[in-house]
Design an enzyme around this catalytic site. Structure first.
Site, PDB file in Angstrom:
ATOM      1  N   HIS A  73       0.894  -1.242  -0.038  1.00  0.00           N
ATOM      2  CA  HIS A  73       0.164  -0.039   0.134  1.00  0.00           C
ATOM      3  C   HIS A  73       0.778   1.174  -0.103  1.00  0.00           C
ATOM      4  CE1 HIS A  73      -3.117   2.524   2.369  1.00  0.00           C
ATOM      5  NE2 HIS A  73      -3.543   2.453   1.166  1.00  0.00           N
TER       6      HIS A  73
ATOM      7  N   HIS B 253      -0.467  10.993  -2.463  1.00  0.00           N
ATOM      8  CA  HIS B 253      -2.029  10.451  -1.915  1.00  0.00           C
ATOM      9  C   HIS B 253      -2.863  11.738  -1.528  1.00  0.00           C
ATOM     10  CE1 HIS B 253      -5.001   9.374   1.222  1.00  0.00           C
ATOM     11  NE2 HIS B 253      -5.116   8.147   0.447  1.00  0.00           N
TER      12      HIS B 253
END
Ligand code: G3P
Ligand code: MG
Length: 257
Positions: free
Chosen positions: A18, A60
């Site tokens: 991730h 992100h």
């Protein structure tokens, strides 16, 4: 490397790093991507956004403040400014000097090593969405990555655009929080090939529907052995983890027990 389609068919269960190995290094930096490859993860998830001058970066948040020493919104900041920021020191001083990678840098590093799950962050500017996604697909194709990657997104319109540009590209629809439709409905409404949801959204009913429609399910973010056990019991095909090394090792132990 076999194509991703063949890999998914041949692999009963796999672990996706991730934002790279983001438990061990600053998320979405080359350091985190390198560590994920070194951990043996077969697939890496990373987030992609566009700068104010429409460059593709691996990042992100919509704002710069949490993971860099800059501030303001990504979409209002130039690539040059973002590149001047430190994207590592916030995580640990030993990572000071890490930069926000361009997507191209990440692809050059990862090509021939791992499958990629490129999460397309929700497109905020609908007017340039088609052009931005077409540019993104062109980048992927320049690196011959199209058969070794999947686009995932909470933005199902963006996934529709991907399929519209090239129906052979793979997509995964991430469940939008509080959307209670069964996975098959979510996936069929945007032509996706797979379904992703958080560990908190993973239910027997969702898994039964996905299995009945042969839809592969990935689950985020699985960082503990207890959560891994839950996911495996329910029959999901992949987990996204900040600690791919730990979760892969735990999976191997469970399998051989
Ligand atoms: O792969 C799913 C996961 O990455 C989605 O959430 O916020 O970590 O990008 P987020
Ligand atoms: Mg993500």
């Amino acid at each position: 490397m076999m194509t991703m389609r063949d890999f998914v068919r041949a692999t009963p269960f796999f672990v996706i790093a991730h934002r790279g190995a983001s438990g061990h290094a600053p998320e979405n930096t080359l350091a985190a991507l390198r560590l994920a490859v070194a951990s043996g993860a077969r697939m890496i998830e990373l987030d992609v956004q566009f700068t104010s001058d429409r460059k593709q970066i691996v990042f992100h948040d919509h704002v710069l403040g949490r993971t860099t020493n800059g501030h303001g919104q990504v979409k209002n900041t130039t690539f040059e400014t973002i590149r001047s920021l430190d994207a590592g020191a916030w995580f640990d001083p030993s990572f000071a000097g890490e930069r926000v990678p361009s997507l191209e840098e990440a692809l050059a590093l990862l090509r021939d090593h791992v499958y990629l799950n490129i999460e397309l962050k929700p497109i905020t500017d609908r007017q340039t969405a088609r052009e931005d996604i077409a540019d993104l697909v062109a980048t992927i194709k320049r690196f011959d990555y199209e058969q070794y990657m999947v686009f995932s997104s909470f933005d199902h319109d963006a996934l529709r655009l991907v399929k519209d540009i090239d129906p052979l590209l793979h997509t995964v629809a991430l469940n939008v929080p509080h959307d209670n439709r069964p996975p098959s409905e979510v996936v069929f409404s945007c032509g996706a090939d797979g379904f992703g949801c958080s560990i908190h959204e993973l239910t027997r009913a969702r898994m039964a529907d996905a299995n009945a429609h042969l839809i592969p399910v990935g689950v985020y973010t699985v960082n503990t052995i207890e959560d891994l056990r839950t996911v495996i019991t329910l029959g999901a095909r992949a987990v996204v983890s900040n600690y791919p090394d730990v979760i892969m090792e735990a999976y191997e132990r469970m399998r051989s027990a």
